[in-house]
Design a protein around this motif. Structure first.
Motif, PDB file in Angstrom:
ATOM      1  N   LYS A 199      28.638  39.411  43.075  1.00 36.61           N
ATOM      2  CA  LYS A 199      29.170  40.542  42.324  1.00 36.61           C
ATOM      3  C   LYS A 199      29.318  41.788  43.199  1.00 36.61           C
ATOM      4  CE  LYS A 199      27.129  38.944  37.958  1.00 36.61           C
ATOM      5  NZ  LYS A 199      26.177  39.257  36.869  1.00 36.61           N
ATOM      6  N   GLY A 200      28.509  41.876  44.224  1.00 34.81           N
ATOM      7  CA  GLY A 200      28.582  43.029  45.117  1.00 34.81           C
ATOM      8  C   GLY A 200      29.787  43.006  46.028  1.00 34.81           C
ATOM      9  N   ALA A 201      30.494  41.872  46.078  1.00 30.10           N
ATOM     10  CA  ALA A 201      31.659  41.755  46.958  1.00 30.10           C
ATOM     11  C   ALA A 201      32.969  41.828  46.189  1.00 30.10           C
ATOM     12  CB  ALA A 201      31.594  40.441  47.728  1.00 30.10           C
ATOM     13  N   LEU A 202      32.916  42.151  44.907  1.00 30.84           N
ATOM     14  CA  LEU A 202      34.125  42.160  44.092  1.00 30.84           C
ATOM     15  C   LEU A 202      35.037  43.333  44.433  1.00 30.84           C
ATOM     16  CD1 LEU A 202      32.760  41.227  40.528  1.00 30.84           C
ATOM     17  CD2 LEU A 202      34.045  39.776  42.125  1.00 30.84           C
ATOM     18  N   ASN A 203      36.331  43.079  44.350  1.00 27.21           N
ATOM     19  CA  ASN A 203      37.343  44.131  44.492  1.00 27.21           C
ATOM     20  C   ASN A 203      38.058  44.418  43.179  1.00 27.21           C
ATOM     21  OD1 ASN A 203      37.261  42.460  47.172  1.00 27.21           O
ATOM     22  ND2 ASN A 203      38.018  44.479  47.777  1.00 27.21           N
ATOM     23  N   ASN A 204      38.129  43.409  42.310  1.00 20.81           N
ATOM     24  CA  ASN A 204      38.864  43.560  41.050  1.00 20.81           C
ATOM     25  C   ASN A 204      37.892  43.810  39.902  1.00 20.81           C
ATOM     26  OD1 ASN A 204      40.494  43.385  38.776  1.00 20.81           O
ATOM     27  ND2 ASN A 204      41.756  41.753  39.615  1.00 20.81           N
ATOM     28  N   GLY A 213      30.604  52.519  36.893  1.00 23.11           N
ATOM     29  CA  GLY A 213      29.496  52.586  37.844  1.00 23.11           C
ATOM     30  C   GLY A 213      29.578  51.497  38.891  1.00 23.11           C
ATOM     31  N   ASP A 214      29.865  50.258  38.464  1.00 22.66           N
ATOM     32  CA  ASP A 214      29.983  49.154  39.417  1.00 22.66           C
ATOM     33  C   ASP A 214      31.169  49.367  40.359  1.00 22.66           C
ATOM     34  OD1 ASP A 214      27.796  47.903  38.335  1.00 22.66           O
ATOM     35  OD2 ASP A 214      28.929  46.416  37.187  1.00 22.66           O
ATOM     36  N   ALA A 215      32.286  49.821  39.792  1.00 20.87           N
ATOM     37  CA  ALA A 215      33.472  50.058  40.618  1.00 20.87           C
ATOM     38  C   ALA A 215      33.231  51.201  41.597  1.00 20.87           C
ATOM     39  CB  ALA A 215      34.672  50.370  39.727  1.00 20.87           C
ATOM     40  N   THR A 216      32.518  52.212  41.153  1.00 17.04           N
ATOM     41  CA  THR A 216      32.219  53.347  42.023  1.00 17.04           C
ATOM     42  C   THR A 216      31.351  52.916  43.202  1.00 17.04           C
ATOM     43  OG1 THR A 216      32.413  54.933  40.200  1.00 17.04           O
ATOM     44  CG2 THR A 216      31.147  55.629  42.116  1.00 17.04           C
ATOM     45  N   THR A 217      30.383  52.054  42.923  1.00 19.13           N
ATOM     46  CA  THR A 217      29.536  51.538  43.997  1.00 19.13           C
ATOM     47  C   THR A 217      30.374  50.788  45.029  1.00 19.13           C
ATOM     48  OG1 THR A 217      27.621  51.340  42.531  1.00 19.13           O
ATOM     49  CG2 THR A 217      27.614  49.993  44.531  1.00 19.13           C
ATOM     50  N   ALA A 218      31.283  49.952  44.541  1.00 19.82           N
ATOM     51  CA  ALA A 218      32.161  49.207  45.452  1.00 19.82           C
ATOM     52  C   ALA A 218      33.082  50.144  46.215  1.00 19.82           C
ATOM     53  CB  ALA A 218      32.978  48.186  44.662  1.00 19.82           C
ATOM     54  N   PHE A 219      33.535  51.190  45.545  1.00 20.33           N
ATOM     55  CA  PHE A 219      34.459  52.126  46.173  1.00 20.33           C
ATOM     56  C   PHE A 219      33.756  52.949  47.243  1.00 20.33           C
ATOM     57  CE2 PHE A 219      37.625  55.695  45.988  1.00 20.33           C
ATOM     58  CZ  PHE A 219      38.737  54.929  46.286  1.00 20.33           C
ATOM     59  N   ALA A 220      32.514  53.301  46.974  1.00 21.31           N
ATOM     60  CA  ALA A 220      31.748  54.084  47.949  1.00 21.31           C
ATOM     61  C   ALA A 220      31.418  53.259  49.189  1.00 21.31           C
ATOM     62  CB  ALA A 220      30.464  54.595  47.313  1.00 21.31           C
ATOM     63  N   LYS A 251      40.379  47.891  52.473  1.00 22.48           N
ATOM     64  CA  LYS A 251      39.538  47.516  51.331  1.00 22.48           C
ATOM     65  C   LYS A 251      40.101  48.181  50.080  1.00 22.48           C
ATOM     66  CE  LYS A 251      34.970  47.318  49.242  1.00 22.48           C
ATOM     67  NZ  LYS A 251      33.504  47.585  49.343  1.00 22.48           N
ATOM     68  N   VAL A 252      40.682  47.366  49.227  1.00 23.85           N
ATOM     69  CA  VAL A 252      41.282  47.850  47.988  1.00 23.85           C
ATOM     70  C   VAL A 252      40.338  47.551  46.825  1.00 23.85           C
ATOM     71  CG1 VAL A 252      43.222  47.597  46.391  1.00 23.85           C
ATOM     72  CG2 VAL A 252      43.612  47.508  48.867  1.00 23.85           C
ATOM     73  N   VAL A 253      40.150  48.532  45.966  1.00 20.34           N
ATOM     74  CA  VAL A 253      39.381  48.344  44.734  1.00 20.34           C
ATOM     75  C   VAL A 253      40.296  48.632  43.554  1.00 20.34           C
ATOM     76  CG1 VAL A 253      37.502  49.250  43.309  1.00 20.34           C
ATOM     77  CG2 VAL A 253      37.132  48.860  45.749  1.00 20.34           C
ATOM     78  N   ALA A 254      40.346  47.695  42.616  1.00 20.40           N
ATOM     79  CA  ALA A 254      41.180  47.844  41.424  1.00 20.40           C
ATOM     80  C   ALA A 254      40.301  48.008  40.197  1.00 20.40           C
ATOM     81  CB  ALA A 254      42.087  46.628  41.257  1.00 20.40           C
ATOM     82  N   VAL A 255      40.639  49.007  39.371  1.00 19.73           N
ATOM     83  CA  VAL A 255      39.887  49.282  38.142  1.00 19.73           C
ATOM     84  C   VAL A 255      40.882  49.315  36.988  1.00 19.73           C
ATOM     85  CG1 VAL A 255      38.326  50.869  36.964  1.00 19.73           C
ATOM     86  CG2 VAL A 255      38.256  50.679  39.459  1.00 19.73           C
ATOM     87  N   GLY A 256      40.587  48.582  35.938  1.00 19.59           N
ATOM     88  CA  GLY A 256      41.515  48.570  34.808  1.00 19.59           C
ATOM     89  C   GLY A 256      41.056  47.667  33.695  1.00 19.59           C
ATOM     90  N   ASN A 257      41.975  47.356  32.804  1.00 23.58           N
ATOM     91  CA  ASN A 257      41.669  46.492  31.670  1.00 23.58           C
ATOM     92  C   ASN A 257      42.290  45.110  31.886  1.00 23.58           C
ATOM     93  OD1 ASN A 257      44.437  46.968  31.002  1.00 23.58           O
ATOM     94  ND2 ASN A 257      43.853  48.781  29.860  1.00 23.58           N
ATOM     95  N   SER A 258      42.750  44.491  30.815  1.00 20.03           N
ATOM     96  CA  SER A 258      43.297  43.139  30.898  1.00 20.03           C
ATOM     97  C   SER A 258      44.510  43.052  31.813  1.00 20.03           C
ATOM     98  CB  SER A 258      43.661  42.643  29.501  1.00 20.03           C
ATOM     99  OG  SER A 258      44.476  43.588  28.823  1.00 20.03           O
ATOM    100  N   LEU A 259      45.288  44.128  31.911  1.00 20.81           N
ATOM    101  CA  LEU A 259      46.474  44.133  32.760  1.00 20.81           C
ATOM    102  C   LEU A 259      46.098  43.971  34.238  1.00 20.81           C
ATOM    103  CD1 LEU A 259      48.226  47.065  30.905  1.00 20.81           C
ATOM    104  CD2 LEU A 259      49.022  44.692  30.911  1.00 20.81           C
ATOM    105  N   THR A 260      44.956  44.518  34.594  1.00 21.21           N
ATOM    106  CA  THR A 260      44.467  44.403  35.967  1.00 21.21           C
ATOM    107  C   THR A 260      43.737  43.084  36.187  1.00 21.21           C
ATOM    108  OG1 THR A 260      44.262  46.816  36.151  1.00 21.21           O
ATOM    109  CG2 THR A 260      42.965  45.500  37.700  1.00 21.21           C
ATOM    110  N   ALA A 261      43.065  42.604  35.132  1.00 17.22           N
ATOM    111  CA  ALA A 261      42.285  41.369  35.246  1.00 17.22           C
ATOM    112  C   ALA A 261      43.167  40.136  35.419  1.00 17.22           C
ATOM    113  CB  ALA A 261      41.404  41.200  34.009  1.00 17.22           C
ATOM    114  N   GLY A 262      44.412  40.198  34.926  1.00 13.08           N
ATOM    115  CA  GLY A 262      45.272  39.024  34.957  1.00 13.08           C
ATOM    116  C   GLY A 262      45.200  38.220  33.678  1.00 13.08           C
ATOM    117  N   PHE A 263      44.754  38.848  32.620  1.00  9.70           N
ATOM    118  CA  PHE A 263      44.718  38.228  31.291  1.00  9.70           C
ATOM    119  C   PHE A 263      46.155  37.931  30.865  1.00  9.70           C
ATOM    120  CE2 PHE A 263      44.346  38.225  26.676  1.00  9.70           C
ATOM    121  CZ  PHE A 263      43.072  37.782  26.408  1.00  9.70           C
ATOM    122  N   MET A 264      46.412  36.718  30.426  1.00  6.15           N
ATOM    123  CA  MET A 264      47.747  36.378  29.937  1.00  6.15           C
ATOM    124  C   MET A 264      47.675  35.204  28.970  1.00  6.15           C
ATOM    125  SD  MET A 264      49.686  34.522  33.204  1.00  6.15           S
ATOM    126  CE  MET A 264      49.506  35.940  34.280  1.00  6.15           C
TER     127      MET A 264
END
Length: 497
Positions: A132-137, A182-189, A39-52
């Protein structure tokens, strides 16, 4: 040459026949080493989101570095990687203007400059309809460390709330109350095993992209350290057995955003140059007066003198670093009555943001042919990075990256640093060849690794970055994650007719 190769092959065959034994190369199976990618969780900005290409849309999201990396991790036991897809093919280029335009494209061979498609897709910013509770990115375009930590990022849009971010609002677990971290932390936990963390770039790059015109958005060194450690620390504490990779901040000189528009972008013939100079005669006379009054020295006088010539010219810009020269005394007026504008030509040592390309050469007044931006009308300070501003940006980047490195070192049993700063510097300086195909730090098809907004990698560039993550993760955790083939991913399309 063919015969030579044949004899070499024959000799090698004979040698093998006469040798006592021959051991075939050992086939090494991919494995996760000492890490777990289930289970991988990614946290970041546009670079992680895939904004292009200036927008968030499906093709970019599905080929973000995090999505590509997770696909490779699935070959060594990695699990599903859920991204909050927009369901849009063009995205929204200008959220503040109602999404009237979509992602950037190249206009055509006669005008190879990026241009937004029309129309855009407001649905790209609609609330995410999935779980939303199943998100990894948890990559959110435009996010700084401060806005990643505040519930205001997901609060309803309000002119009094500059922290509002429509990209977070669409995925916030509880808009106005929850935070990205907070949302990412919940997913990470919730059973996460590996973290991809790439936050902090916008704390300096946002200021740079805006031409260093808004000092308020440049994060201080102390705030960066506090926020970075707070954000990453909350994730690491939520799951003390999980491991991860942390990327640092690129150098602004590594991205083509500051290289696409030349400083001397104004072509003039002799007659037009002479006419343009005549309109600045009063300004040049004012410079002479400022010199005589001791308001400026000779060097600044010469630097500020407006002198268009036949050929390519540096555009006229208003530079707030120049001396505010009061020349009222030269005309017999009270002090403060006549203050010289801070004009000068752009210079070769300046960096010009890509945003200047949509303004340079256009008319301030459609009915006045002399009101050409960059010639008859000075460009604003936001359309230029001076050497002094660049020095501040690079210095702040270095301090931020040291903070990131220190934090990773302090958690070296769990984390590995991805030195994106050095990786993209090398790509910008030297380019690279991948399986026989060139990749460079440009937007030019077919070899450019950056999308048309000049800041974010395209799909092929994201695959290159994903491989750099894999390289570091494999080395740190004794893993054998197979590399992606960047040539399997799309670069920038050729200009449309």
């Amino acid at each position: 040459m063919k015969n030579f190769k044949k004899y070499i092959g024959l000799s090698l065959s004979v040698a093998l026949l006469w040798s006592c034994t021959y051991d075939a190369p050992e086939q090494v199976e991919p494995n996760s080493g000492t890490a777990d990618f289930s289970k991988v969780v990614a946290v970041g900005n546009s670079l992680t989101a895939g904004f292009m290409n200036g927008a968030l849309y499906d093709a970019g999201q599905s080929t973000s570095y995090a999505a590509i990396l997770s696909t490779q991790m699935q070959l060594v036991g990695g699990g599903t990687f859920n991204t909050p897809m927009t369901g849009s093919t063009v995205g929204c280029y200008n959220p503040s203007e109602g999404c009237t335009a979509g992602r950037l494209v190249l206009k055509g061979l006669e005008d190879p400059t990026p241009s937004p498609t029309v129309p855009g897709d407001p649905n790209a910013l609609a609330p995410y309809g999935g779980d939303k509770g199943a998100l990894n990115n948890f990559g959110v375009p435009g996010i700084t460390l401060a806005t990643a930590l505040t519930p205001l990022a997901g609060a309803p849009a309000d002119p009094a709330n500059p922290a509002f971010n429509p990209y977070y609002a669409r995925i916030a677990s509880n808009p106005g109350t929850s935070t990205i971290i907070g949302d990412a932390t919940t997913a990470f936990a919730d059973g996460a095993t590996f973290l991809l963390f790439w936050l902090g770039s916008n704390d300096v790059l946002g200021y740079a992209i805006g031409g260093a015109a808004n000092e308020a958005i440049l994060t201080s060194e102390g705030d960066f350290e506090t926020r970075f450690n707070g954000a990453l620390g909350s994730l690491l504490q939520a799951n003390t057995s999980a491991k991860g990779a942390v990327a640092n901040i690129p150098n602004v000189l590594s991205v083509p955003f500051f290289k696409l528009v030349p400083w001397n972008a104004i072509p003039l013939d002799a007659a037009t140059a002479a006419f343009a100079n005549s309109s600045y005669q009063d300004y040049n006379d004012g410079l002479a007066a400022a010199l005589a009054l001791g308001e400026i020295d000779q060097a600044e006088h010469d630097r500020r003198l407006v002198e268009f010539v036949e050929g390519q010219n540096g555009f006229i810009v208003e530079d707030d670093e120049l001396t505010t020269a009061d020349i009222s005394a030269a005309y017999g007026f009270p002090p403060g009555s006549v203050v010289l504008p801070n004009y000068r030509h752009a210079e070769s040592t300046d960096l010009v943001p890509l945003t200047a390309g949509s303004v340079l050469g256009t008319l301030q007044d459609p009915n006045d042919p002399t009101s050409v931006y960059g010639v008859g009308v000075a460009m604003g300070d936001q359309y230029l990075l001076t050497p002094a501003e660049l020095s501040v940006i690079q210095s702040r980047t270095a301090v931020f990256n040291q903070t990131i490195a220190n934090t990773v070192t302090a958690n070296s049993d769990r984390l590995v640093l991805i030195d994106i700063h050095s990786i993209l510097e090398d790509l910008a300086e030297n380019g690279t060849v991948i399986n026989g195909s060139t990749l460079n730090a440009s937007v030019t098809p077919p070899f450019g690794g950056f999308s048309l907004d000049g800041v974010h990698p395209n799909s092929r560039g994201n695959a290159f970055i994903a491989n750099k993550f894999i390289e570091a993760i494999n080395a740190k955790f004794n893993a054998l994650i197979p590399f992606a083939n960047p040539n399997d991913y799309a670069g920038n399309a050729l200009p449309i007719p």
